[in-house]
Structures are given as C-alpha cells and as structure tokens.
Design a protein around this motif. Structure first.
Motif, PDB file in Angstrom:
ATOM      1  N   PRO A  61       0.798  -1.229   0.000  1.00 60.48           N
ATOM      2  CA  PRO A  61       0.000   0.000   0.000  1.00 60.48           C
ATOM      3  C   PRO A  61       0.829   1.277   0.000  1.00 60.48           C
ATOM      4  N   ILE A  69      -7.203  -1.897  -6.199  1.00 56.36           N
ATOM      5  CA  ILE A  69      -6.267  -1.968  -5.084  1.00 56.36           C
ATOM      6  C   ILE A  69      -6.694  -3.077  -4.126  1.00 56.36           C
ATOM      7  N   GLU A  70      -5.698  -3.644  -3.484  1.00 59.50           N
ATOM      8  CA  GLU A  70      -5.910  -4.704  -2.497  1.00 59.50           C
ATOM      9  C   GLU A  70      -5.800  -4.113  -1.091  1.00 59.50           C
ATOM     10  N   LYS A  71      -6.443  -4.808  -0.137  1.00 62.32           N
ATOM     11  CA  LYS A  71      -6.302  -4.399   1.253  1.00 62.32           C
ATOM     12  C   LYS A  71      -4.844  -4.506   1.690  1.00 62.32           C
ATOM     13  N   PHE A  88      -6.749  -1.081   3.144  1.00 64.16           N
ATOM     14  CA  PHE A  88      -7.110   0.233   2.635  1.00 64.16           C
ATOM     15  C   PHE A  88      -6.805   1.264   3.723  1.00 64.16           C
ATOM     16  N   GLN A 127      -8.043   7.663  -0.064  1.00 62.00           N
ATOM     17  CA  GLN A 127      -9.169   8.018  -0.920  1.00 62.00           C
ATOM     18  C   GLN A 127      -8.911   9.330  -1.643  1.00 62.00           C
ATOM     19  N   ARG A 147     -11.931  -1.511  -4.897  1.00 62.11           N
ATOM     20  CA  ARG A 147     -11.215  -2.066  -3.752  1.00 62.11           C
ATOM     21  C   ARG A 147     -11.605  -3.536  -3.625  1.00 62.11           C
ATOM     22  N   ASP A 190     -12.054  -6.955  -1.958  1.00 63.58           N
ATOM     23  CA  ASP A 190     -12.136  -7.806  -0.775  1.00 63.58           C
ATOM     24  C   ASP A 190     -12.531  -9.177  -1.294  1.00 63.58           C
ATOM     25  N   ASN A 247     -11.899  -5.588   7.358  1.00 65.49           N
ATOM     26  CA  ASN A 247     -12.444  -5.749   6.011  1.00 65.49           C
ATOM     27  C   ASN A 247     -13.352  -6.967   5.919  1.00 65.49           C
ATOM     28  N   PHE A 266     -17.754  -4.582  -4.477  1.00 64.87           N
ATOM     29  CA  PHE A 266     -16.554  -3.845  -4.076  1.00 64.87           C
ATOM     30  C   PHE A 266     -16.940  -2.755  -3.072  1.00 64.87           C
ATOM     31  N   HIS A 268     -15.421   3.813  -0.433  1.00 63.41           N
ATOM     32  CA  HIS A 268     -14.612   4.429   0.626  1.00 63.41           C
ATOM     33  C   HIS A 268     -15.450   4.725   1.863  1.00 63.41           C
ATOM     34  N   VAL A 275     -15.354   1.622   3.958  1.00 59.85           N
ATOM     35  CA  VAL A 275     -14.014   1.451   4.518  1.00 59.85           C
ATOM     36  C   VAL A 275     -13.817   2.388   5.706  1.00 59.85           C
TER      37      VAL A 275
END
Length: 515
Positions: free
Chosen positions: A146, A174-176, A178, A189, A203, A205, A267, A461, A464, A467
């Motif tokens: 990240p 993107i992968e965790k 986050f 974000q 994102r 999960d 997550n 997905f 934000h 998240v």
C-alpha cells in the motif's frame, strides 16, 4: 434449499442483466499488473485471468501488461504467467487458449519512480489499442504494498493514462489494507479520487467474491422461511469466525505491525457482518446494496468496557497437524518483543430496531484448530419446553451456520427425537453442500471480481464510505490496545485462541462454537 430465478421479486445480480441464463463477457480491454513477482499475482491474479479466458469470458484481444523491476523481455514475462497458470489455475490447461492469451502479453521494466518506464507503459498501451483492439480500455491492478499506491497513481496521472479519451475507460484496482487507520484511509481516498472517478476505483475484498458469501443474499431474500425470524425477537447472538491453521509463513514483513484485527476484522469480517445484518435493498445494484451495508456499519457501537469485550493473543509454539511448529515470536524476521496480535476477538452491538440487544462476536486467528470461515446465527431457546429436564439435557440452541470455506454450504442445527420408546431430544444437523447440489464448479473469487472490474460492475466492491466506517469501529479498539500496553496473551498452536476470548463469552453466558 435453493434460490430460484422464478421467485417473485428476486433477481440474481450475479447473472447477465439482459438474459440471466447467459454468462457476462467482457468487451475489448486490457489490464496492467503491477507487482507481477508477488504471491498474489502468481497464485491468484494470473491464474484467474487464464481461467476467465478458458471459460470464454475475455475478449479475443485481451492484453496483459506486466510492470516490475526486472530485466525481462515479453517472453520472460509470458514464462512467469505460464508457470503460474500451470500450477494454480482452476480449469484445465488448453494450448489453443494459452496461445491466444499469450499474444497479448507485454512487459515493461522499471521502478515506480521511473518516468521513462511509465512513458514506455503509456506507449505500450497505445500500441495495444491498435494491435490488439483494446479500445483504450485498461484496468491498473496494484498488487503491490500500500505504501506505493500513491506513487503509482501519481505516475499514471502524470503520464496521461488515467483519462485517455471520452469513449474509453480507465480503472484502478487496489488490495487491502485500505489504510491502517481512519486518517490514512481518508488520505488514500483523496489520492485515488484526484486521479480516478469514484466509480472507477475498485477495492478488492476477495471474500465478497466467494459464492457462499453471495449466497447470504439469496438465503435471506429469496426464502420467506428465514426473514421473519432474522431479528432480535428470535436471534440470541451471531458469531463470525475466520480461523486459519497456518502461521504467518513468509508474510512477516507485511504482518508484523499490522496484526489480525487490521488484516481481517476491518475488512472481511465487518463486510460479512454487514451482509448478514442489512435490510433488504430496493435492488441488488451497487448503490442500493452499498446503502444498506453502510447503514449497518453506521449503526454499530462498541461496548463501554473494551477490557471485557475484546481479546487479543499471539500463538505460541506447539503442535499443529501433528507437526511441531514455532511460536509467532520465533518466526523468522519477527521482532523478539513484537506486540502484534495473531488472534483478535471483539463484541459489537448494532443499534437499530432489527438487532437491538443482539451481540455480534467476531474472531480471527492464526495457528488455530482448523481452517474455517463461517457465520453462525444462534437462535434463542424455546420459551417453554414441555419435556422433562433429562429429555433435553443434550439440547442446545438452534443455529443456522453459513460455511464460507472450506466445504462451502449451510448447516441447520435443531432438536430431534432419538429413536426409542422414551422421549429423548438431541441436536441434529441438516446440511446443504454446494458440491453436492450443483454440477458446475464454483469459480474462484478472483475470477468473479476481475471480471467485474473489466465489466465495470461494482456491487461486490466496498466504497470508501464503508471502509471509513469500518475504521471508525476498529480505531478505538486499536487505540485501547496500544494504550493498555500489555503484550498479547499467548495461546497454544493448534488450539482455539486465548483464554480471554473464552472468558468474553462466558461473561455473557455463551460459548464459542467449535467448527
């Protein structure tokens, strides 16, 4: 127990919107994969791309561009993908599929701060638009730590790759994790949204791509038998568990300092909670599904006594699967006095009409008794039992258990009479197994999610807002653990976690399920 497309009012969001019996096929497009040498790319992303191609779900001109700090030619990258596919793909290897897919492989060497490399990447995408007919449609998959997200996104923006032309799309994946707390999630974000529109940020999960997780929606909203009892009038409590029987393996560099709560609860488990507890959405499109999940997350409150309603631990040396294994602090590259937890359990409340008074217990850990992920809805006991105490002494609470992995399916636990002349009641289980009920094999989560990215289909997905709400819930717990200053409680490898986790439920007159 099935979810039929003939049920009035039910539409399956996992099928084509025009004809739900047809598969969804991506249009002209390509993908840029950053971090091609990592485990995620080799074990999940590359095999999933091949499996999609093998199932006929990718366009003939689909292209895959690898980007990494390696002195490779295109054929070297193709060899890496080939080996990954042969070892990890779900579907059989077919030479004709491989040859067509490999024609679209390209490799761009360079560092994330290398302007020349990103200029080469831009030229490569332009070439693929012409040679392969990708049409300017490209997804940028950041399978990287990240800390590099911002640098790569800035480079893509600087070299005019995020908004190329009005009739094409560019998306970022993107992968965790986050972020590592609420403040960093908001900063991430901000970085992403300055380059990509919100609907172009995906994102991943991977738990949300699992068939059993998606079946929570079908179970609840396609079956009238469950919805009337899916509330505080009948549910005693809910347990959500993700247990692993392995240690951290080679992930010490990532895991130490992150821990079980950030890695899993923030997550995977909070997303599972939201799906279990949400109200019925107006439809299963992305805005309505996310709106109901967000309402649940906004309604979650923490108990006042975090010392009595949270637990954290580290696995000690012991035996797992008949093999002597080291403790967390003895793992290679782990700091000798690390306070990173490998087990975390928390109790949460949902302050709304449906769930008031029903505790949700979440737990995750490594080096536990077995690998299992499940959601257990535990119901209240019958208000009156017209049987003698001896007749029901082995009877426990009714439960509905959704098994996410392995052995995907659903189990119902209820009381039944034991054969014989006396009235004796005992718990029995009724099982639904995916493998026994459906002929076709379930696709891997990454197949579903990567295809959704290419289709621009975002229901699975988290946005934000979700998240950030998850970090709002978890941050006070992490802050409390840090202020407390105590080391995580040691627990034996191969067991089911620290004693403090058991005590947390005992205080409520409950016990953890033993999957």
């Amino acid at each position: 127990m099935t979810s039929s497309p003939d049920v009035v009012g039910w539409t399956n969001p996992l099928r084509d919107v025009e004809d739900r019996r047809l598969p969804r096929i991506a249009g002209p497009c390509g993908m840029v994969l950053f971090g091609v040498t990592g485990d995620l790319s080799r074990k999940k992303v590359m095999p999933a791309i091949y499996d999609l191609a093998n199932r006929g779900l990718l366009p003939p001109g689909f292209s895959l561009v690898g980007f990494a700090r390696r002195d490779w030619a295109n054929q070297d990258f193709a060899k890496i993908v080939h080996d990954s596919v042969k070892q990890h793909a779900r579907t059989e290897f077919r030479e004709e599929v491989w040859k067509q897919l490999a024609e679209g492989f390209r490799f761009v060497p360079g560092n994330f701060d290398d302007d020349v490399a990103f200029a080469n990447l831009a030229r490569t995408l332009d070439e693929l638009d012409v040679v392969r007919g990708t049409g300017g449609n490209h997804a940028f998959y950041l399978a990287i730590p990240p800390g590099f997200f911002g640098m790569v996104v800035d480079q893509l923006k600087e070299h005019d790759m995020v908004d190329k032309r009005p009739d094409a799309w560019r998306r970022v994946v993107i992968e965790k994790p986050f972020g590592h707390d609420l403040a960093s999630a908001k900063e991430l974000q901000k970085t992403l949204s300055e380059a990509f529109p919100t609907d172009s940020i995906f994102r991943i999960d991977h738990y949300l791509g699992k068939e059993t997780v998606q079946n929570i929606l079908a179970l609840r909203f396609a079956n009238e038998m469950f919805e009337p009892i899916w509330n505080a009038n009948y549910v005693d409590h809910v347990q959500i568990t993700m247990a692993e029987d392995i240690g951290i393996g080679g992930r010490a560099g990532y895991y130490d300092g992150i821990g079980a709560a950030r890695d899993v609860i923030q997550n995977h488990l909070l997303q599972l909670l939201a799906l279990v507890a949400m109200e019925e959405p107006i439809s299963f499109d992305a805005p309505n599904l996310r709106a109901e999940k967000l309402k649940v997350l906004q309604s979650i409150t923490l108990p006042r006594r975090l010392d009595l309603t949270t637990a954290r631990g580290q696995y000690a040396e012991g035996w797992s699967g008949g093999v002597k294994v080291p403790g967390f602090l003895q793992e290679e590259a782990i700091r000798p006095r690390s306070t990173t937890e490998t087990y975390a359990a928390i109790k949460l409340n949902i302050d709304n009409r449906r769930w008031a008074g029903v505790p949700f217990y979440l737990r995750t850990g490594k080096r536990l008794g077995r690998r299992v992920t499940e959601v257990a809805i535990v119901f209240k006991p019958a208000p009156h039992l017209p049987f003698s105490a001896n007749a029901t002494e082995e009877l426990t609470h009714n439960a509905l258990v959704i098994r996410v992995q392995p052995d995907e399916g659903i189990t119902m636990r209820f009381g039944a009479k034991v054969p014989g002349t006396q009235m004796e009641i005992r718990d029995v289980n009724m099982d639904f197994a995916y493998g026994g009920s459906f002929v076709e094999a379930s696709p891997e989560a990454y197949e579903r999610l990567i295809l959704d990215v290419l289709l621009g289909d975002p229901p699975l997905f988290p946005r934000h807002e979700e998240v950030e709400q998850s970090w709002r819930i978890l941050d006070p717990i992490l802050d409390y653990w840090q202020r407390k200053g105590h080391r995580p409680e040691q627990y034996a490898s191969g067991g089911w976690g620290p004693e403090s986790a058991d005590a947390m439920l005992r205080r409520d007159g409950r016990v953890w399920r033993r999957p």
